[in-house]
Design a protein around this motif. Sequence first.
Motif, PDB file in Angstrom:
ATOM      1  N   GLU A 110       0.815  -1.217  -0.046  1.00 25.80           N
ATOM      2  CA  GLU A 110       0.043  -0.187  -0.017  1.00 25.80           C
ATOM      3  C   GLU A 110       1.060   1.413  -0.171  1.00 25.80           C
ATOM      4  O   GLU A 110       0.630   2.475  -0.677  1.00 25.80           O
ATOM      5  N   ARG A 111       2.021   1.309   0.892  1.00 24.92           N
ATOM      6  CA  ARG A 111       2.625   2.533   0.792  1.00 24.92           C
ATOM      7  C   ARG A 111       3.472   2.687  -0.517  1.00 24.92           C
ATOM      8  O   ARG A 111       3.629   3.861  -1.032  1.00 24.92           O
ATOM      9  N   LEU A 112       4.051   1.531  -0.994  1.00 23.65           N
ATOM     10  CA  LEU A 112       4.838   1.592  -2.123  1.00 23.65           C
ATOM     11  C   LEU A 112       4.089   2.128  -3.339  1.00 23.65           C
ATOM     12  O   LEU A 112       4.476   2.833  -4.233  1.00 23.65           O
ATOM     13  N   ALA A 113       2.824   1.608  -3.309  1.00 23.82           N
ATOM     14  CA  ALA A 113       1.869   1.863  -4.368  1.00 23.82           C
ATOM     15  C   ALA A 113       1.713   3.415  -4.321  1.00 23.82           C
ATOM     16  O   ALA A 113       1.386   4.257  -5.235  1.00 23.82           O
ATOM     17  N   SER A 114       1.344   4.004  -2.999  1.00 25.94           N
ATOM     18  CA  SER A 114       0.956   5.294  -2.894  1.00 25.94           C
ATOM     19  C   SER A 114       2.241   6.045  -3.303  1.00 25.94           C
ATOM     20  O   SER A 114       1.968   7.261  -3.962  1.00 25.94           O
ATOM     21  N   LEU A 115       3.415   5.840  -3.001  1.00 18.36           N
ATOM     22  CA  LEU A 115       4.669   6.728  -3.456  1.00 18.36           C
ATOM     23  C   LEU A 115       4.945   6.479  -4.858  1.00 18.36           C
ATOM     24  O   LEU A 115       5.048   7.641  -5.614  1.00 18.36           O
ATOM     25  N   LEU A 116       4.591   5.301  -5.521  1.00 17.51           N
ATOM     26  CA  LEU A 116       4.536   5.430  -7.001  1.00 17.51           C
ATOM     27  C   LEU A 116       3.396   6.236  -7.589  1.00 17.51           C
ATOM     28  O   LEU A 116       4.047   6.987  -8.635  1.00 17.51           O
ATOM     29  N   HIS A 117       2.515   6.189  -7.017  1.00 20.53           N
ATOM     30  CA  HIS A 117       1.259   6.990  -7.739  1.00 20.53           C
ATOM     31  C   HIS A 117       1.711   8.475  -7.517  1.00 20.53           C
ATOM     32  O   HIS A 117       1.429   9.476  -8.518  1.00 20.53           O
ATOM     33  N   GLU A 118       2.312   8.802  -6.396  1.00 20.22           N
ATOM     34  CA  GLU A 118       2.693  10.194  -6.162  1.00 20.22           C
ATOM     35  C   GLU A 118       3.717  10.773  -7.175  1.00 20.22           C
ATOM     36  O   GLU A 118       3.777  11.760  -7.820  1.00 20.22           O
ATOM     37  N   ALA A 119       4.818   9.771  -7.154  1.00 20.55           N
ATOM     38  CA  ALA A 119       5.943  10.329  -8.218  1.00 20.55           C
ATOM     39  C   ALA A 119       5.445  10.193  -9.784  1.00 20.55           C
ATOM     40  O   ALA A 119       5.835  11.069 -10.333  1.00 20.55           O
TER      41      ALA A 119
END
Length: 322
Positions: A110-119
């Motif tokens: 969940e956290r990595l998906a959020s970071l990728l989405h933000e980037a």
Amino acid sequence: MLIIATLAGLALVVWGWLMQGEEYTPGLLLQFGSSLVLIVPLIVLGRVFERRMQRTQDALSSDLADIQAQMRATRARLDTLGETSRDGLLDRHRRRELLLREAERAPTAERLASLLHEAAGLQAVDDGGVRTRLPGSDLWLRLDLRRTSAAPNPPNQAQPGRTSADETLHLTLEDRGGAAVSETAWARDERASAAARRLTVRRASAVPGTVSSGTAAAALRDIDGLLRPLVATLRTAIAARTGQEQQDLGRLIELPNEQWAISADGLWCRQRYFHIRTEQLLDARQDWRRYALAKPWVDREHFLDAYRTAHALLSGSVSASR
């Protein structure tokens, strides 16, 4: 001065009258009448112009006062908007930093998906995600988000900590040039170790003779240790795009070492401005290796490894796009 001129004029008139007597009177009356004909209209016109100028000045003063009032009101609104924007940016930065720290501590799906989405919303990473090399192996682990439906979700509307429901996180094992060896979807509520085991099994099935005790399998058993460099890559990508780094690194793909970065538009030095564009990197007529290695600040081993990886990876990307 005007009074002196008037008195001098009267003195000349009296002197002329004394010299010529009554013969001087008709000429004097003629000149006086001519002067009245000329002076009176000028006086009237002067007063008309003076009144008009006064009205214009009053109107301009009123307009100027209105403009100044509007400027003060606009300045107040801009100050309010500026404070709101600054507060919004600071809040966004705080939430992003919190998400990065949480992902560094525990890199969940969940956290990595959020970071990728933000980037991706910042256009800080390549569309294919980011990747890192498995220690002691000739394989890389790639992390990317893939859309599972056609529902529109503009990247520039990304919010830290929020991802789209139609995006799926994927883990891929690939070679230096980006050719996939095995891959798997990583569910948001799934442990990283479960996804890593699937990668190992699928690689063993895809490549006969591969055993689970190999270096890649050993590295995948410490999946959190592989995911943290990916978080570091995402942190660097976001920082470079938002101006927190010395320079923008383009849409980042990989950080092969501390001196170099590979992005969709070429090879970047992270320590100073030195950029080899993709078309330059792939042009056989240009010997960028010799040129770069002649620089005293270039670490030979780091550069050659980064150059080799960038050439293999970007040549594959260019071929796939044609």
